[in-house]
Design an enzyme around this catalytic site. Sequence first.
Site, PDB file in Angstrom:
ATOM      1  N   GLU A 117      -8.778 -12.999  -6.489  1.00  0.00           N
ATOM      2  CA  GLU A 117      -7.565 -12.709  -5.729  1.00  0.00           C
ATOM      3  C   GLU A 117      -6.954 -13.927  -5.072  1.00  0.00           C
ATOM      4  O   GLU A 117      -5.823 -13.858  -4.558  1.00  0.00           O
ATOM      5  CB  GLU A 117      -7.866 -11.681  -4.632  1.00  0.00           C
ATOM      6  N   CYS A 175      -7.345  -5.071 -12.209  1.00  0.00           N
ATOM      7  CA  CYS A 175      -7.231  -3.802 -11.482  1.00  0.00           C
ATOM      8  C   CYS A 175      -6.016  -3.775 -10.576  1.00  0.00           C
ATOM      9  O   CYS A 175      -5.799  -2.806  -9.855  1.00  0.00           O
ATOM     10  CB  CYS A 175      -8.495  -3.523 -10.666  1.00  0.00           C
ATOM     11  N   ASP A 211      -2.875  -9.290  -4.647  1.00  0.00           N
ATOM     12  CA  ASP A 211      -3.192 -10.364  -3.709  1.00  0.00           C
ATOM     13  C   ASP A 211      -3.121 -11.729  -4.377  1.00  0.00           C
ATOM     14  O   ASP A 211      -2.712 -12.711  -3.746  1.00  0.00           O
ATOM     15  CB  ASP A 211      -4.577 -10.149  -3.097  1.00  0.00           C
ATOM     16  N   HIS A 270       0.833  -1.214   0.000  1.00  0.00           N
ATOM     17  CA  HIS A 270       0.000   0.000   0.000  1.00  0.00           C
ATOM     18  C   HIS A 270       0.860   1.253   0.000  1.00  0.00           C
ATOM     19  O   HIS A 270       0.447   2.301  -0.498  1.00  0.00           O
ATOM     20  CB  HIS A 270      -0.964  -0.035   1.179  1.00  0.00           C
TER      21      HIS A 270
END
Length: 850
Positions: free
Chosen positions: A712, A783, A736, A475
């Site tokens: 994911e 994405c 992920d 992140h």
Amino acid sequence: MKDPKNKFSINLPLKGIVQAITDLPDPVFAEKMMGDGVAIDPIDNVLYAPFAGQITQIHNSHHAVTLRQGDVELLMHIGLDTVALKGRGFELHVAEGDQVEQGQPLITFDADTIARECVSVQSAVVITSGQEITTVTPLGSVQTDLNQIVFTVPSSNDPQGTSAPAQETATEPTGPAITGSIKIPNATGLHARPAARLAVEVRKADAKVTFTVNGKTCSGSSVTGIMSLKTKLGDTLEIEAVGPDAQQVVADVIAAVKAGLGEEITSFSEAPQQEVEEEAPLLQVKSGEEGVLIGFTASPGRAIGKLVKHNKALPEVTRESIGAAEERAAFKASVKSSIADLQSIIDRLTKNGQEELAEVFNAHIELLSDPELSEKPLADIAKGQGAAWSWKLAYEAQAETLAKMDDPLLAGRAADVRDIGLRVLKKLLGVDDGGEILEEGTILLQEDITPSEIVALDLTKIVGLCTTHGGSSSHAAIIARSNDLPYLVNVEDAMKDLADGTVLLLDAKRGKIKVAPTDAEQAAFTKKIENAAKQAEEYQRDAHKPAITKDGFQVEIAANIGSVEDAEKAVAAGAEAVGLLRSEFLYMERLNEPTEEEQAEKVGAILEVMGKERPVIIRTLDVGGDKPLPYLPMPQEENPFLGVRGVRIGIERPSILRRQVRAILSQAHKGHARIMYPMISALDELRAVNALVREEQKNLGVEHVEVGIMIEVPSAALMADKLAQEVDFFSIGTNDLTQYVMAIDRGHPGLAARADALHPAVLRMIELTVRAAEDAGKWVGVCGGLASQIEAVPILIGLGVKELSVSVPALPEVKHTVRTVSMEESRKLAQAALDCADTSDVKDLLKSHQ
């Protein structure tokens, strides 16, 4: 409770058979080394408070709790040898310091686990404050009424809950202090049994004995005091004795501890521990070029700057004091300086329109300004302890207490306390984060960086970031990309040996760092940056044209966003849709859950910005794992990435999901809204959340809204043919998916760089998903971070991906890249990549293709 005859009553704490304490098969309890009391053989699995009072102590293994009112202190010990379970099978309902009422549940336990793995489930209820008991309940009787008095003890008339347990009033011994120390060899530390034996040893002597472990101090004659030290194997027990028998009692204590205090021991070598040498791993990537270091791209871009290294390692914190006045002044100055630093961050975030983030740091200032947090360290400083030592003990203890609170808002403040605690501690230790010496054109190097640390960076001065650990899909990397900050992770360790001020050419697009370049190399690199800027302008001029391959296939290029501001930037950069609206940004960086109205307002504003012609995929709340929420009580999990995260939050707490779905549906008319569920791993999860969405659609009278899921986890890719029957689309979260396919935590400091989405195993999962979707007549988007990697674009569209959702800065270039390739050559390239054996082979293939 007290009766008129100064008798204090202890009610039934545990439903079961009340027995004599002497019946327990443990000499420490049976011989009343800890104090008088009773045993209870439980027929239930809940321990209740037998009177109103304060929880003064909970053992780390959660099997024993101490309750106090006035001069009465009671230890309740569930089972025998249950310390070995290390908390397994015990669920706490209270925390240390809590005031509880009689009959309030304290601990729920698994009696079957205790019976199977421990000596006995028989439990001890013992007065540790020294009084003798008068039994009221007949021994051997079964008792189930929590209002039943089990025994009474004499009590003074002290006000409830205000006085300490009864203490001996003998004259204080005098004389020189004799000291000693011994490492604790007990596998589970000094829990009830060894603590009782140790206290008995001390009471034999005519001396006042004090024990200290890790800065915590207690009386050597107090069993509960020794237990409160919360010792563990290998801790050093420091002994201080004063009085006629001081010399002898120190020797006796050392001998008793060394012998194990009635338990098996783990021996310690007195020789100094052998230092483990660092080794070069077998899998190590190094540059073959002279003066060039390599890393992995977390955020692309190029920059020229001077190196500044931030070392997060702290020096050892010691108790030594240079004087109470000096330590007090240093402490107050450090707090004041920390508040000033926080205010600077707030001002900068506010100026940049990031008011919500600024509120987080406002909360930090409030905490630092709270006199309660400063009270304990100032008191310890006055007693002669160092400021850093006193502060560290105080903030860590407060954070630990908050973390155990049932109130999720208070529990969430634990992370804030640790954050501000570390900030002040660094000041006290003279550790400089480098904020004061940063100049414009700084390239920052540190071991790793958190999202909050990136938010706090002054990007007017920092032009590039390098870390020796970290992953490209973290992140922190996402935030860096959204701020156009060039960022390399897992750079070679040799970079740590460079001197501060070394000129660097950071090429975060190609994963290279040129060290101490010549003037000619700097000029060439500057030209490259200028050319890239010109290219970016060209890409932007065509950004609003569709992305159509040379042979006529159109690919939808969408944006990953998290705010209205992002949506506006996405439209300007040519986004044809939003492939991922990270709704957790509505929930994070705040201390309470946003209301349904707040969520609706923000979602509606984004839909209006994008317009009805640009679909917006809104991912439902995706937290847990590396994205906890301060106000949402999350279970303590050994591996949060395999626990309650993603859609499982909504399944476990449907009210949160329901509020979010209602907020989205209420705004659907303002644009083209789609709903997407994160981390679906099985069909029953999908059906459960789909049913909730359809129910709310019906309640609100909203027409059909398309729903999709993120692919994911491997199980979703493998079962994509079944899942595709019940959704409108798939979107692959490559970050992920790579983590779970490769079994590598994408935030792992040493391994994250190997969690590369270009690995053939990940590409095969993508192909499997696309084939299943095509067979069901559904479309697939990507994405995750892989969609923003320019070199990966031909592979993804060649695999059949119909939509690429990318970071906003990457939009124009990704659209340009699609226009430069044909679908035919992309399919061939994708097939060749699937046939590769490793990531390096795929990257070599892409280089030859380029």
